[in-house]
Each structure stands twice: as structure tokens, then as C-alpha cells.
Design an enzyme around this catalytic site. Structure first.
Site, PDB file in Angstrom:
ATOM      1  N   ARG A  38       0.815  -1.211   0.000  1.00 33.28           N
ATOM      2  CA  ARG A  38       0.000   0.000   0.000  1.00 33.28           C
ATOM      3  C   ARG A  38       0.851   1.265   0.000  1.00 33.28           C
ATOM      4  O   ARG A  38       0.437   2.290  -0.534  1.00 33.28           O
ATOM      5  CB  ARG A  38      -0.950  -0.005   1.191  1.00 33.28           C
ATOM      6  CG  ARG A  38      -2.068  -0.998   0.960  1.00 33.28           C
ATOM      7  CD  ARG A  38      -3.127  -0.935   2.011  1.00 33.28           C
ATOM      8  NE  ARG A  38      -4.303  -1.659   1.551  1.00 33.28           N
ATOM      9  CZ  ARG A  38      -5.221  -2.149   2.359  1.00 33.28           C
ATOM     10  NH1 ARG A  38      -5.112  -1.985   3.653  1.00 33.28           N
ATOM     11  NH2 ARG A  38      -6.259  -2.794   1.859  1.00 33.28           N
ATOM     12  N   LYS A 200     -20.197 -15.464   1.436  1.00 31.30           N
ATOM     13  CA  LYS A 200     -21.600 -15.153   1.687  1.00 31.30           C
ATOM     14  C   LYS A 200     -22.262 -14.416   0.548  1.00 31.30           C
ATOM     15  O   LYS A 200     -21.713 -13.473  -0.009  1.00 31.30           O
ATOM     16  CB  LYS A 200     -21.705 -14.296   2.946  1.00 31.30           C
ATOM     17  CG  LYS A 200     -21.320 -15.066   4.177  1.00 31.30           C
ATOM     18  CD  LYS A 200     -21.515 -14.228   5.409  1.00 31.30           C
ATOM     19  CE  LYS A 200     -21.269 -15.081   6.654  1.00 31.30           C
ATOM     20  NZ  LYS A 200     -21.373 -14.282   7.865  1.00 31.30           N
ATOM     21  N   GLY A 353     -10.520  -7.852  -1.339  1.00 37.05           N
ATOM     22  CA  GLY A 353      -9.279  -8.119  -0.634  1.00 37.05           C
ATOM     23  C   GLY A 353      -8.780  -9.539  -0.809  1.00 37.05           C
ATOM     24  O   GLY A 353      -7.603  -9.766  -1.096  1.00 37.05           O
ATOM     25  N   GLY A 376     -13.452  -3.069   0.152  1.00 35.65           N
ATOM     26  CA  GLY A 376     -14.812  -2.567   0.354  1.00 35.65           C
ATOM     27  C   GLY A 376     -15.166  -1.445  -0.614  1.00 35.65           C
ATOM     28  O   GLY A 376     -16.285  -1.378  -1.119  1.00 35.65           O
TER      29      GLY A 376
HETATM   30  P1  ADP Z   1     -13.232 -10.801  -1.266  1.00 35.73           P
HETATM   31  O1  ADP Z   1     -12.415 -10.341  -0.072  1.00 35.73           O
HETATM   32  O2  ADP Z   1     -12.353 -11.093  -2.458  1.00 35.73           O
HETATM   33  O3  ADP Z   1     -14.349  -9.845  -1.570  1.00 35.73           O
HETATM   34  P2  ADP Z   1     -14.924 -12.490   0.349  1.00 35.73           P
HETATM   35  O4  ADP Z   1     -14.408 -11.803   1.573  1.00 35.73           O
HETATM   36  O5  ADP Z   1     -16.303 -12.236  -0.067  1.00 35.73           O
HETATM   37  O6  ADP Z   1     -13.914 -12.186  -0.892  1.00 35.73           O
HETATM   38  O7  ADP Z   1     -14.809 -14.069   0.536  1.00 35.73           O
HETATM   39  C1  ADP Z   1     -13.605 -14.684   0.871  1.00 35.73           C
HETATM   40  C2  ADP Z   1     -13.798 -15.869   1.760  1.00 35.73           C
HETATM   41  O8  ADP Z   1     -14.732 -16.794   1.206  1.00 35.73           O
HETATM   42  C3  ADP Z   1     -12.518 -16.622   1.951  1.00 35.73           C
HETATM   43  O9  ADP Z   1     -12.127 -16.536   3.297  1.00 35.73           O
HETATM   44  C4  ADP Z   1     -12.863 -18.062   1.552  1.00 35.73           C
HETATM   45  O10 ADP Z   1     -12.297 -19.032   2.395  1.00 35.73           O
HETATM   46  C5  ADP Z   1     -14.359 -18.080   1.662  1.00 35.73           C
HETATM   47  N1  ADP Z   1     -14.950 -19.155   0.848  1.00 35.73           N
HETATM   48  C6  ADP Z   1     -14.907 -19.286  -0.492  1.00 35.73           C
HETATM   49  N2  ADP Z   1     -15.488 -20.434  -0.875  1.00 35.73           N
HETATM   50  C7  ADP Z   1     -15.909 -21.048   0.248  1.00 35.73           C
HETATM   51  C8  ADP Z   1     -16.582 -22.290   0.513  1.00 35.73           C
HETATM   52  N3  ADP Z   1     -16.939 -23.093  -0.479  1.00 35.73           N
HETATM   53  N4  ADP Z   1     -16.856 -22.584   1.814  1.00 35.73           N
HETATM   54  C9  ADP Z   1     -16.503 -21.760   2.820  1.00 35.73           C
HETATM   55  N5  ADP Z   1     -15.870 -20.581   2.629  1.00 35.73           N
HETATM   56  C10 ADP Z   1     -15.565 -20.233   1.358  1.00 35.73           C
HETATM   57 MG    MG Z   2     -12.851 -10.461   2.051  1.00 35.81          MG
END
Ligand code: ADP
Ligand code: MG
Length: 396
Positions: A38, A200, A353, A376
């Protein structure tokens, strides 16, 4: 369009105090910066200002201190890291809200750099207190916001100060983020596909709703897929499912129709451990006692083919539990497919992230059109929400 640093007359920067909001929210381990990504990202703006004789005063937050000074969240280690990277001294302003701090900014030589202590040591930061914003404004003669990762929050150092200190412009990192993300959404080369994953569905509903009318396809992975599976009446075993969102997933499937693409199969495991027993199954063969932790190789191939045929790919959220190999396989496959697509001219954008971390882990950062530095913030931008830190800047 917002006014940019590049649009300011360079001669007018000479000797001026440029107050720059950066995102130095870096991990600190044993009193030292353990990942300077960063800081690196803010260097072009800092260097540009210094080279034009500006006095550069930097503000940032770090972590989540509880509205008061806390040494664990001090930016002092960042000042030291920055000195090394610039090869120049960095004056540390232990309390950037004091008259002393203002005096320090006036004593800086032309091209000199100062860094203020964590903005969140003041409760007024997150409350966007106008009095605190005025204290920050006294540190500069112009304001530059280069903290894209904080632009979705209306805080004193991002929004409040930009209303008081003029001109208020975007820095180079901010400008790049807005340009790449904005262009991908507004004038995408088609086909335009979004790859969405993560844990989620609840955090991504607005994103799905906002993207549906814009994209040609939304390609789903991660645990999010399991909530959709449940909406289709499939057994999901121990997979992470948001029971209270199954109905919503059903509605989205109705609304999205063929635009929503789901995995055809899963890699399932007994438990979330690297050495757990795993199986590759069709999506309608997930049994009780097993959980989906990744997309299966067939889905990887299908998704790679979609990516390969796309003109624009926006990716947010890993395809599986990529922190726990072998369940990183699907996520890495997406990263590789995107790198390959960029190689033949597609626009590839990574926001989020965890997705950005997966790309970094695969060593493919340089093979993406753009990896957003704001988790975010990039999400809210893609959702079409106005970012307060950007809105407060001068119009071009
Ligand atoms: P980003 O930070 O890229 O926006 P998110 O924070 O929405 O992504 O999601 C990331 C998390 O989702 C990771 O910690 C990952 O382990 C979890 N994840 C992805 N697929 C699964 C799964 N099938 N079961 C449980 N957790 C999952
Ligand atoms: Mg995340």
C-alpha cells in the site's frame, strides 16, 4: 469526473503544502511494516509532488483503534518504512491536530515529507467531525485524496477535509482506480462477465443486483454457490449455506435467468483441513457429511472458457477456501485464466481483498489489467454507490 492532481498547474505546486490522504493501513509485525504494497501504491503521487517542490503532508488511518491513541496502531513504523523507500527523511507528526504540527508543516523544506499519526486516534475521524476536519485542513494549502480504499467512508480525513481545503483533487492511485473500474462498468468490451465468489451471498446481493443489467453473465463460485444450490432444491451437506438467503437466491435465479452461471460440480471434503478426505462430485451428488470447499475441475474448465471468450472480466471473491490447499485450486485456475485472457487483449479487473490476495499469491498481479487496492471501496463502486471521499473532491 473529478479534478485530478495532474490537472493542477505544476508550477503552482512549488512550495505549497499538499495534504495527501493515503491508505497506509498496512500490516505491522514486531513493530515493522510486514507488507509495503500500500505504501508502494502511493509513491507515484508522493514523488510527483516532491519533484515539483511541494511540501507533502500525509494522513492515514491504520487498523481499528478504539477512538483513542494506542501504540499498537501507531503509524511510526510506516514513517520508517517510507523513509527507506523515498531515501529521504520523513517528519513524524505525533499529533497532527495541534498547532505544533501545523508549525512543523511550515518548517518542511521544499520536497520535504511529513506523516501524521493515525487519524483514528481521534474519535471525530469516523464521526466526520467538522472541527477535526478543520484541524486537518490547517495542515495543507491543497488536498489530494489518494486513499481509494477509504473512499467509501465519509470520515474527517477523507470527506470532511475535502469540503474545507481547496483545491481538492484525486491522486494518481485514486484516479487509476476510478478510471479502470469506471470504464469496465460504463463502456465494457463485450462479452462482459463478472465472476463472483466468496463466503456469503448476503454481502454481495447489491453487487449482483447492480451487475445483472450490465453484464452478459454472472459466474458464481465459492460458498455463495451453495445457497443457490439450495434454492434449486439440491442437497448441500455441511456446505456453508445462508439459510435466510435461500429465498432471495431463488428470486435472483428467476430474475437473472440464464445470465447466472453456477458450478456444475464441486470438490467436497469431510472437514476444512488440508489433509481431509476429498471427492469430486457433480453438484447434485453432494452428500450429507460432506461440504463443498471448491469448484471442481470441470467447472474450472467451463469458467476458463467463458473468461477466454470475454472482452471484460470483473472478479470479486474466491471460488473456494483458497486459504486451505487443495481448495485453492479453483481460485488459482480463475486467476490464471484471467491472466491468459489479458494476454490476448481482454480487460481483466480484480476487486476484493481476498481475491487480490489470491492473485498476489499466484504471482499474477502484473498480468491483470487492474487489481484494485480497495476491497470494500471497489465493491461499493461496482455496486454503483457514490463514494463519499470521491464525491467531496472538486468537479473537473
Ligand atoms: P473478497 O475479499 O475477495 O471480496 P470475500 O471476503 O467475499 O472475498 O470471501 C472470501 C472468503 O470466502 C474466503 O475466506 C474463503 O475461504 C471463503 N470461501 C470461499 N469459498 C468457500 C466455501 N466453499 N466454503 C466456505 N468458505 C468459502
Ligand atoms: Mg474479504
Amino acid at each position: 469526473m473529478k479534478r485530478t492532481l495532474a490537472s493542477l498547474d505544476p508550477a503552482a505546486l512549488d512550495g505549497r503544502r499538499a495534504l495527501v490522504r493515503v491508505d497506509f493501513n498496512t500490516p505491522i509485525r514486531d513493530g515493522a511494516v510486514s507488507d509495503d504494497t500500500r505504501i508502494q501504491a502511493a509513491l507515484p503521487t508522493i514523488r510527483y509532488l516532491r519533484e515539483r517542490g511541494a511540501r507533502v503532508i500525509l494522513l492515514s488511518h491504520l487498523g481499528r483503534p478504539k477512538g483513542g491513541p494506542d501504540p499498537a496502531f501507531s503509524l511510526k513504523p510506516v514513517a520508517r518504512a517510507l523513509e527507506g523507500m523515498l531515501g529521504a527523511p520523513v517528519t513524524f507528526l505525533a499529533d497532527p491536530t495541534t498547532d505544533d504540527a501545523v508549525a512543523e508543516t511550515r518548517r518542511l523544506p521544499r520536497g520535504g515529507v511529513a506523516l501524521g499519526e493515525n487519524t483514528r486516534f481521534h474519535a471525530g475521524e469516523e464521526a466526520n467531525d467538522p472541527a477535526l476536519a478543520a484541524r486537518f485542513a490547517a495542515l495543507g494549502d491543497l488536498y489530494v485524496n489518494d486513499a481509494f480504499g477509504s473512499a467509501h467512508r465519509a470520515h474527517a480525513s477523507t470527506e470532511g477535509v475535502a469540503r474545507l481545503l481547496k483545491p481538492a483533487v484525486s491522486g494518481f492511485l485514486m484516479e487509476r482506480e476510478l478510471e479502470y473500474l469506471g470504464r469496465a462498468l460504463d463502456e465494457p468490451r463485450r462479452p462482459f462477465i463478472a465472476i463472483l465468489g466468496g463466503a456469503k451471498i448476503s454481502g454481495k446481493i447489491d453487487l449482483i443486483e447492480a451487475l445483472l443489467p450490465k453484464v452478459d453473465e454472472i459466474v458464481i463460485g465459492g460458498a455463495m454457490a451453495c445457497t443457490f444450490f439450495r434454492a434449486m432444491g439440491l442437497e448441500t451437506g455441511n456446505s456453508l449455506v445462508e439459510e435466510d438467503r435461500v429465498e432471495l437466491a431463488r428470486e435472483l435465479l428467476g430474475k437473472g435467468g440464464r445470465k447466472i452461471v453456477l458450478p456444475s460440480g464441486a470438490v467436497v471434503g469431510r472437514e476444512l483441513k488440508s489433509d481431509t478426505e476429498t471427492r469430486t462430485v457433480h453438484r447434485n451428488e453432494i452428500e450429507p457429511g460432506w461440504a463443498m470447499y471448491d469448484i471442481d475441475p470441470m467447472t474450472e474448465q467451463d469458467y476458463a472458457a467463458l473468461i477466454d471468450a470475454a472482452g471484460t472480466v470483473v472478479w470479486n471473491g474466491p471460488m473456494g477456501v483458497f486459504e486451505t490447499p487443495p481448495f485453492n485450486h479453483g481460485t488459482l485456475a480463475i486467476a490464471r485464466a484471467m491472466a491468459h485472457a489479458m494476454g490476448r487483449g481482454a480487460v481483466t479487473i480484480v476487486g476484493g481483498g481476498d481475491s487480490a490476495a489470491a492473485v498476489a499469491e499466484a504471482g499474477l498481479e502484473d498480468q491483470m489489467t487492474h487489481v484494485s487496492t480497495g476491497g470494500g471501496a471497489s465493491l461499493e463502486f461496482l455496486e454503483g454507490k457514490p463514494l463519499p471521499g470521491v464525491m467531496a473532491l472538486d468537479d473537473a
